[in-house]
Design a protein around this motif. Structure first.
Motif, PDB file in Angstrom:
ATOM      1  N   MET A 200       0.835  -1.213   0.000  1.00 42.16           N
ATOM      2  CA  MET A 200       0.000   0.000   0.000  1.00 42.16           C
ATOM      3  C   MET A 200       0.858   1.246   0.000  1.00 42.16           C
ATOM      4  O   MET A 200       0.659   2.159  -0.769  1.00 42.16           O
ATOM      5  CB  MET A 200      -0.923  -0.034   1.235  1.00 42.16           C
ATOM      6  N   ASP A 201       1.848   1.277   0.914  1.00 38.98           N
ATOM      7  CA  ASP A 201       2.777   2.407   0.959  1.00 38.98           C
ATOM      8  C   ASP A 201       3.534   2.548  -0.350  1.00 38.98           C
ATOM      9  O   ASP A 201       3.776   3.660  -0.801  1.00 38.98           O
ATOM     10  CB  ASP A 201       3.779   2.229   2.111  1.00 38.98           C
ATOM     11  N   GLU A 202       3.875   1.399  -0.914  1.00 42.70           N
ATOM     12  CA  GLU A 202       4.604   1.408  -2.189  1.00 42.70           C
ATOM     13  C   GLU A 202       3.744   2.031  -3.300  1.00 42.70           C
ATOM     14  O   GLU A 202       4.239   2.811  -4.111  1.00 42.70           O
ATOM     15  CB  GLU A 202       5.014  -0.033  -2.551  1.00 42.70           C
ATOM     16  N   ASP A 203       2.431   1.643  -3.291  1.00 39.53           N
ATOM     17  CA  ASP A 203       1.516   2.223  -4.284  1.00 39.53           C
ATOM     18  C   ASP A 203       1.441   3.740  -4.141  1.00 39.53           C
ATOM     19  O   ASP A 203       1.457   4.477  -5.118  1.00 39.53           O
ATOM     20  CB  ASP A 203       0.108   1.624  -4.126  1.00 39.53           C
ATOM     21  N   ARG A 204       1.365   4.167  -2.892  1.00 38.44           N
ATOM     22  CA  ARG A 204       1.260   5.608  -2.607  1.00 38.44           C
ATOM     23  C   ARG A 204       2.520   6.348  -3.052  1.00 38.44           C
ATOM     24  O   ARG A 204       2.466   7.439  -3.632  1.00 38.44           O
ATOM     25  CB  ARG A 204       1.020   5.783  -1.090  1.00 38.44           C
ATOM     26  N   ARG A 205       3.656   5.716  -2.805  1.00 38.23           N
ATOM     27  CA  ARG A 205       4.934   6.317  -3.172  1.00 38.23           C
ATOM     28  C   ARG A 205       5.034   6.468  -4.694  1.00 38.23           C
ATOM     29  O   ARG A 205       5.415   7.508  -5.196  1.00 38.23           O
ATOM     30  CB  ARG A 205       6.093   5.455  -2.642  1.00 38.23           C
ATOM     31  N   ARG A 206       4.619   5.395  -5.392  1.00 36.60           N
ATOM     32  CA  ARG A 206       4.652   5.447  -6.869  1.00 36.60           C
ATOM     33  C   ARG A 206       3.708   6.526  -7.406  1.00 36.60           C
ATOM     34  O   ARG A 206       4.019   7.232  -8.348  1.00 36.60           O
ATOM     35  CB  ARG A 206       4.257   4.084  -7.447  1.00 36.60           C
ATOM     36  N   GLU A 207       2.552   6.625  -6.757  1.00 33.21           N
ATOM     37  CA  GLU A 207       1.568   7.624  -7.164  1.00 33.21           C
ATOM     38  C   GLU A 207       2.128   9.035  -6.981  1.00 33.21           C
ATOM     39  O   GLU A 207       2.015   9.890  -7.857  1.00 33.21           O
ATOM     40  CB  GLU A 207       0.298   7.452  -6.330  1.00 33.21           C
ATOM     41  N   ASP A 208       2.781   9.247  -5.809  1.00 34.50           N
ATOM     42  CA  ASP A 208       3.388  10.566  -5.545  1.00 34.50           C
ATOM     43  C   ASP A 208       4.463  10.882  -6.580  1.00 34.50           C
ATOM     44  O   ASP A 208       4.546  11.999  -7.085  1.00 34.50           O
ATOM     45  CB  ASP A 208       4.025  10.599  -4.141  1.00 34.50           C
ATOM     46  N   GLU A 209       5.274   9.885  -6.880  1.00 33.39           N
ATOM     47  CA  GLU A 209       6.344  10.077  -7.873  1.00 33.39           C
ATOM     48  C   GLU A 209       5.750  10.449  -9.231  1.00 33.39           C
ATOM     49  O   GLU A 209       6.248  11.329  -9.923  1.00 33.39           O
ATOM     50  CB  GLU A 209       7.195   8.807  -8.004  1.00 33.39           C
ATOM     51  N   TRP A 210       4.680   9.722  -9.595  1.00 31.56           N
ATOM     52  CA  TRP A 210       4.053   9.986 -10.892  1.00 31.56           C
ATOM     53  C   TRP A 210       3.517  11.415 -10.951  1.00 31.56           C
ATOM     54  O   TRP A 210       3.732  12.129 -11.917  1.00 31.56           O
ATOM     55  CB  TRP A 210       2.913   8.983 -11.133  1.00 31.56           C
ATOM     56  N   PHE A 211       2.850  11.839  -9.840  1.00 31.51           N
ATOM     57  CA  PHE A 211       2.319  13.203  -9.812  1.00 31.51           C
ATOM     58  C   PHE A 211       3.433  14.248  -9.859  1.00 31.51           C
ATOM     59  O   PHE A 211       3.327  15.254 -10.564  1.00 31.51           O
ATOM     60  CB  PHE A 211       1.435  13.425  -8.572  1.00 31.51           C
ATOM     61  N   GLN A 212       4.518  13.976  -9.132  1.00 33.71           N
ATOM     62  CA  GLN A 212       5.633  14.933  -9.129  1.00 33.71           C
ATOM     63  C   GLN A 212       6.244  15.058 -10.520  1.00 33.71           C
ATOM     64  O   GLN A 212       6.534  16.149 -10.992  1.00 33.71           O
ATOM     65  CB  GLN A 212       6.711  14.488  -8.134  1.00 33.71           C
ATOM     66  N   LYS A 213       6.425  13.889 -11.161  1.00 35.84           N
ATOM     67  CA  LYS A 213       7.006  13.885 -12.495  1.00 35.84           C
ATOM     68  C   LYS A 213       6.088  14.615 -13.472  1.00 35.84           C
ATOM     69  O   LYS A 213       6.525  15.444 -14.280  1.00 35.84           O
ATOM     70  CB  LYS A 213       7.235  12.438 -12.955  1.00 35.84           C
ATOM     71  N   ASN A 214       4.798  14.304 -13.369  1.00 38.10           N
ATOM     72  CA  ASN A 214       3.810  14.934 -14.234  1.00 38.10           C
ATOM     73  C   ASN A 214       3.767  16.446 -14.014  1.00 38.10           C
ATOM     74  O   ASN A 214       3.706  17.223 -14.959  1.00 38.10           O
ATOM     75  CB  ASN A 214       2.435  14.307 -13.942  1.00 38.10           C
ATOM     76  N   GLU A 215       3.852  16.824 -12.738  1.00 37.52           N
ATOM     77  CA  GLU A 215       3.851  18.251 -12.383  1.00 37.52           C
ATOM     78  C   GLU A 215       5.051  18.970 -12.989  1.00 37.52           C
ATOM     79  O   GLU A 215       4.930  20.054 -13.547  1.00 37.52           O
ATOM     80  CB  GLU A 215       3.881  18.379 -10.846  1.00 37.52           C
ATOM     81  N   ARG A 216       6.214  18.330 -12.887  1.00 37.63           N
ATOM     82  CA  ARG A 216       7.436  18.924 -13.455  1.00 37.63           C
ATOM     83  C   ARG A 216       7.306  19.099 -14.965  1.00 37.63           C
ATOM     84  O   ARG A 216       7.687  20.114 -15.520  1.00 37.63           O
ATOM     85  CB  ARG A 216       8.659  18.050 -13.144  1.00 37.63           C
TER      86      ARG A 216
END
Ligand SMILES: [Zn+2]
Length: 108
Positions: free
Chosen positions: A1-17
């Motif tokens: 679950m934490d791993e999913d959340r971490r990947r999601e955060d990374e995806w959003f950060q990358k997308n934001e950049r």
């Protein structure tokens, strides 16, 4: 679950950049286009303002042709302007013709 959340955060950060970078590039392009338009408009304004005007006093220049060379003379201060290459034409003349040219240039 934490791993999913971490990947999601990374995806959003990358997308934001990527979105921010795209926005920055689009803004930069608009700035360059605006600068080019302003430059063209400014050049047109300056040309309209100065074309055939004396660089010293701003009065109208009148074109004269002497020995096949066109020179511009100020209608007010009598300053003389050579376009690019015109002085070269005078300097390439033979000495006698050159002297004659300068004598005709002087108005009596
Ligand atoms: Zn003048």
């Amino acid at each position: 679950m934490d791993e999913d959340r971490r990947r999601e955060d990374e995806w959003f950060q990358k997308n934001e950049r990527q979105l921010l970078e795209s926005a920055r590039l689009a803004r930069q392009k608009r700035e360059q286009e605006r600068a080019a338009r302003e430059k063209t408009a400014e050049l047109q304004r300056l040309k309209a303002l100065h074309l055939m005007r004396c660089p010293k006093c701003g009065h109208a220049m009148q074109e004269e042709e002497l020995q096949g060379v066109k020179v511009d003379r100020c209608s007010h201060c009598e300053g003389i302007y050579f376009d690019a290459g015109e002085l070269d034409q005078v300097l390439m003349k033979k000495e006698e013709a050159r002297k004659g040219f300068f004598k005709k240039l002087v108005k009596i």
